[in-house]
Scaffold this motif. Structure first.
Motif, PDB file in Angstrom:
ATOM      1  N   VAL A 153       0.842  -1.207   0.000  1.00  0.00           N
ATOM      2  CA  VAL A 153       0.000   0.000   0.000  1.00  0.00           C
ATOM      3  C   VAL A 153       0.874   1.253   0.000  1.00  0.00           C
ATOM      4  N   MET A 154       1.898   1.252   0.850  1.00  0.00           N
ATOM      5  CA  MET A 154       2.781   2.426   0.925  1.00  0.00           C
ATOM      6  C   MET A 154       3.489   2.678  -0.404  1.00  0.00           C
ATOM      7  N   LEU A 155       3.913   1.599  -1.092  1.00  0.00           N
ATOM      8  CA  LEU A 155       4.689   1.771  -2.315  1.00  0.00           C
ATOM      9  C   LEU A 155       3.810   2.077  -3.521  1.00  0.00           C
ATOM     10  N   PHE A 156       2.842   1.192  -3.797  1.00  0.00           N
ATOM     11  CA  PHE A 156       2.091   1.294  -5.052  1.00  0.00           C
ATOM     12  C   PHE A 156       0.864   2.216  -4.966  1.00  0.00           C
ATOM     13  N   ALA A 157       0.341   2.429  -3.771  1.00  0.00           N
ATOM     14  CA  ALA A 157      -0.844   3.278  -3.638  1.00  0.00           C
ATOM     15  C   ALA A 157      -0.490   4.684  -3.166  1.00  0.00           C
ATOM     16  N   VAL A 158       0.359   4.784  -2.122  1.00  0.00           N
ATOM     17  CA  VAL A 158       0.657   6.093  -1.540  1.00  0.00           C
ATOM     18  C   VAL A 158       1.781   6.786  -2.301  1.00  0.00           C
ATOM     19  N   ARG A 159       2.909   6.093  -2.476  1.00  0.00           N
ATOM     20  CA  ARG A 159       4.070   6.752  -3.082  1.00  0.00           C
ATOM     21  C   ARG A 159       3.944   6.879  -4.601  1.00  0.00           C
ATOM     22  N   LEU A 160       3.616   5.772  -5.286  1.00  0.00           N
ATOM     23  CA  LEU A 160       3.552   5.796  -6.747  1.00  0.00           C
ATOM     24  C   LEU A 160       2.169   6.172  -7.270  1.00  0.00           C
ATOM     25  N   GLY A 161       1.144   5.860  -6.509  1.00  0.00           N
ATOM     26  CA  GLY A 161      -0.216   6.199  -6.926  1.00  0.00           C
ATOM     27  C   GLY A 161      -0.726   5.387  -8.105  1.00  0.00           C
ATOM     28  N   TRP A 162      -0.166   4.202  -8.303  1.00  0.00           N
ATOM     29  CA  TRP A 162      -0.565   3.377  -9.436  1.00  0.00           C
ATOM     30  C   TRP A 162      -1.859   2.615  -9.172  1.00  0.00           C
ATOM     31  N   LEU A 163      -2.043   2.165  -7.947  1.00  0.00           N
ATOM     32  CA  LEU A 163      -3.167   1.296  -7.610  1.00  0.00           C
ATOM     33  C   LEU A 163      -3.918   1.840  -6.404  1.00  0.00           C
ATOM     34  N   PRO A 164      -5.203   1.516  -6.280  1.00  0.00           N
ATOM     35  CA  PRO A 164      -5.971   1.968  -5.118  1.00  0.00           C
ATOM     36  C   PRO A 164      -5.509   1.275  -3.853  1.00  0.00           C
ATOM     37  N   ALA A 165      -5.639   1.972  -2.732  1.00  0.00           N
ATOM     38  CA  ALA A 165      -5.149   1.439  -1.457  1.00  0.00           C
ATOM     39  C   ALA A 165      -6.159   0.514  -0.794  1.00  0.00           C
ATOM     40  N   GLN A 166      -7.437   0.820  -0.904  1.00  0.00           N
ATOM     41  CA  GLN A 166      -8.439   0.046  -0.172  1.00  0.00           C
ATOM     42  C   GLN A 166      -9.719  -0.065  -0.982  1.00  0.00           C
ATOM     43  N   GLY A 167     -10.594  -0.943  -0.504  1.00  0.00           N
ATOM     44  CA  GLY A 167     -11.905  -1.104  -1.106  1.00  0.00           C
ATOM     45  C   GLY A 167     -11.919  -2.127  -2.226  1.00  0.00           C
ATOM     46  N   MET A 168     -13.135  -2.349  -2.721  1.00  0.00           N
ATOM     47  CA  MET A 168     -13.341  -3.314  -3.803  1.00  0.00           C
ATOM     48  C   MET A 168     -13.562  -2.617  -5.142  1.00  0.00           C
ATOM     49  N   VAL A 169     -14.236  -1.466  -5.097  1.00  0.00           N
ATOM     50  CA  VAL A 169     -14.458  -0.649  -6.289  1.00  0.00           C
ATOM     51  C   VAL A 169     -14.351   0.808  -5.878  1.00  0.00           C
ATOM     52  N   SER A 170     -14.229   1.687  -6.858  1.00  0.00           N
ATOM     53  CA  SER A 170     -14.153   3.118  -6.585  1.00  0.00           C
ATOM     54  C   SER A 170     -15.524   3.640  -6.173  1.00  0.00           C
ATOM     55  N   VAL A 171     -15.611   4.252  -5.001  1.00  0.00           N
ATOM     56  CA  VAL A 171     -16.900   4.704  -4.482  1.00  0.00           C
ATOM     57  C   VAL A 171     -17.350   6.011  -5.128  1.00  0.00           C
ATOM     58  N   ARG A 172     -16.434   6.763  -5.699  1.00  0.00           N
ATOM     59  CA  ARG A 172     -16.791   8.050  -6.305  1.00  0.00           C
ATOM     60  C   ARG A 172     -17.119   7.942  -7.785  1.00  0.00           C
ATOM     61  N   ALA A 173     -17.083   6.742  -8.311  1.00  0.00           N
ATOM     62  CA  ALA A 173     -17.390   6.540  -9.736  1.00  0.00           C
ATOM     63  C   ALA A 173     -18.493   5.499  -9.856  1.00  0.00           C
ATOM     64  N   ASN A 174     -19.326   5.682 -10.823  1.00  0.00           N
ATOM     65  CA  ASN A 174     -20.439   4.765 -11.054  1.00  0.00           C
ATOM     66  C   ASN A 174     -20.172   3.964 -12.327  1.00  0.00           C
ATOM     67  N   TYR A 175     -19.161   3.089 -12.259  1.00  0.00           N
ATOM     68  CA  TYR A 175     -18.782   2.310 -13.422  1.00  0.00           C
ATOM     69  C   TYR A 175     -19.787   1.195 -13.683  1.00  0.00           C
ATOM     70  N   THR A 176     -19.907   0.842 -14.947  1.00  0.00           N
ATOM     71  CA  THR A 176     -20.747  -0.288 -15.349  1.00  0.00           C
ATOM     72  C   THR A 176     -20.026  -1.076 -16.444  1.00  0.00           C
ATOM     73  N   GLY A 177     -20.436  -2.312 -16.605  1.00  0.00           N
ATOM     74  CA  GLY A 177     -19.903  -3.126 -17.687  1.00  0.00           C
ATOM     75  C   GLY A 177     -18.414  -3.363 -17.574  1.00  0.00           C
ATOM     76  N   LEU A 178     -17.706  -3.182 -18.689  1.00  0.00           N
ATOM     77  CA  LEU A 178     -16.273  -3.428 -18.752  1.00  0.00           C
ATOM     78  C   LEU A 178     -15.507  -2.484 -17.834  1.00  0.00           C
ATOM     79  N   ALA A 179     -15.949  -1.239 -17.727  1.00  0.00           N
ATOM     80  CA  ALA A 179     -15.261  -0.279 -16.859  1.00  0.00           C
ATOM     81  C   ALA A 179     -15.323  -0.730 -15.402  1.00  0.00           C
ATOM     82  N   TYR A 180     -16.458  -1.286 -14.993  1.00  0.00           N
ATOM     83  CA  TYR A 180     -16.593  -1.798 -13.619  1.00  0.00           C
ATOM     84  C   TYR A 180     -15.656  -2.978 -13.397  1.00  0.00           C
ATOM     85  N   PHE A 181     -15.572  -3.860 -14.380  1.00  0.00           N
ATOM     86  CA  PHE A 181     -14.708  -5.031 -14.263  1.00  0.00           C
ATOM     87  C   PHE A 181     -13.237  -4.620 -14.154  1.00  0.00           C
ATOM     88  N   LEU A 182     -12.826  -3.670 -14.970  1.00  0.00           N
ATOM     89  CA  LEU A 182     -11.436  -3.210 -14.925  1.00  0.00           C
ATOM     90  C   LEU A 182     -11.133  -2.508 -13.601  1.00  0.00           C
TER      91      LEU A 182
END
Length: 326
Positions: A153-182
């Motif tokens: 989490v410290m490396l890839f989420a906080v420092r590099l910002g490549w991946l989300p740190a927590q959760g299962m999906v993004s709570v601020r986005a309403n993805y559907t279909g392929l976007a939700y899967f990705l």
């Protein structure tokens, strides 16, 4: 074979029943009062507390509660959550499904890659590659999962910002279909990596040891004397005989798939059964705890049952040793 399966199935049912009884009693004798979670911390009349205890059967003796619990379980009813104010079965199944989304791909990758690495390492026994793979598997089994998770989490989420740190999906986005899967895959990478590394190390160590033992057996020398290539010897003779302890480990891993990621789910805030388990302990939500124990016990026993059947498929000696006596 039928007698073997029937015998294993009978003992599986007996074991699950015993675990249900023991877990029910243990959750009822722990200190504390679950009515605190039901009525809150604000002062309420004692008559109201007594009514709550009566409605949920908490005023009855433990044997009486156990009897009614077993009757309801036989009907598919695991009770009513004190905290969640909903039926336990759909609550647990929903959380268990989320946990399996995390665990099953991780365990499958760990099993397949672990066996392949073990075969590669065993065939290069004594080489630098074998030493490296052995050291890597030892490190993977030794590193605490919660520490590895926080470092990722410290490396890839906080420092590099490549991946989300927590959760299962993004709570601020309403993805559907392929976007939700990705988006789900992006959240799945870090926790899945932690679980895969840990179980991969276990599979590699067991499979490599078993492969090395089989490579020195007399039947391997006979196969080589017949002119079989090294690949034929490994795939047709060594690997199949070496799979017995590997099947045990893989079955053990899958058996604990529902409860084996509690620490990982906590670090990554994955909304699976791990978080539900922790909150149920905190609030002494007895029906949910009993339901989780029942589900976990059933998963472990079912995995062991399938493992026993795979034993009989891989090793005919198991079938012969358990034939129904005349």
């Amino acid at each position: 074979m039928r007698y073997y399966i029937a015998q294993r199935l009978f003992w599986s049912v007996v074991i699950v029943f015993g675990i249900v009884v023991v877990n029910f009693v243990l959750t009822r004798i722990v200190p504390g009062d679950p009515t605190t979670a039901l009525v809150g911390e604000f002062p309420v009349p004692q008559a109201y507390i007594d009514q709550i205890r009566h409605d949920f059967g908490l005023d009855q003796s433990i044997p009486a509660q156990l009897y009614y619990y077993l009757v309801h379980v036989a009907q598919g009813d695991l009770g009513f959550s004190f905290v969640g104010r909903q039926n336990v079965l759909p609550l647990i199944l929903r959380r268990a499904g989320v946990t399996l989304i995390l665990m099953l791909p991780s365990l499958t990758l760990a099993s397949i890659i672990g066996v392949l690495i073990a075969v590669r390492a065993a065939r290069r026994a004594g080489s630098s590659l074998n030493t490296f793979l052995t050291a890597l598997s030892l490190a993977g089994a030794s590193v605490p999962v919660f520490w590895l998770a926080q470092m990722l989490v410290m490396l890839f989420a906080v420092r590099l910002g490549w991946l989300p740190a927590q959760g299962m999906v993004s709570v601020r986005a309403n993805y559907t279909g392929l976007a939700y899967f990705l988006d789900l895959l992006r959240h799945l990478i870090l926790p899945s990596f932690c679980i895969t590394i840990f179980y991969l190390a276990i599979v590699v160590r067991v499979a490599r040891t078993s492969m090395l033992e089989m490579l020195h057996q007399d039947f391997v020398l006979t196969a080589r004397a017949k002119g079989l290539s090294e690949n034929q010897v490994v795939v047709r003779h060594v690997l199949r005989n070496a799979l017995i302890p590997v099947i045990t480990v893989i079955g053990y891993n899958f058996g604990y798939s529902l409860t084996g990621a509690i620490l990982t789910e906590t670090v990554f805030a994955w909304p699976g059964i791990g978080g539900l388990f922790v909150s149920s302990i905190h609030y002494q939500d007895f029906p949910v705890l009993s339901g989780i124990f029942l589900l976990a016990a059933t998963a472990v026993v079912a995995a062991n049952f399938i493992t026993d059947i795979l034993y009989a498929v891989v090793d005919p000696r198991v079938r012969v040793a358990t034939l129904k006596p005349a």
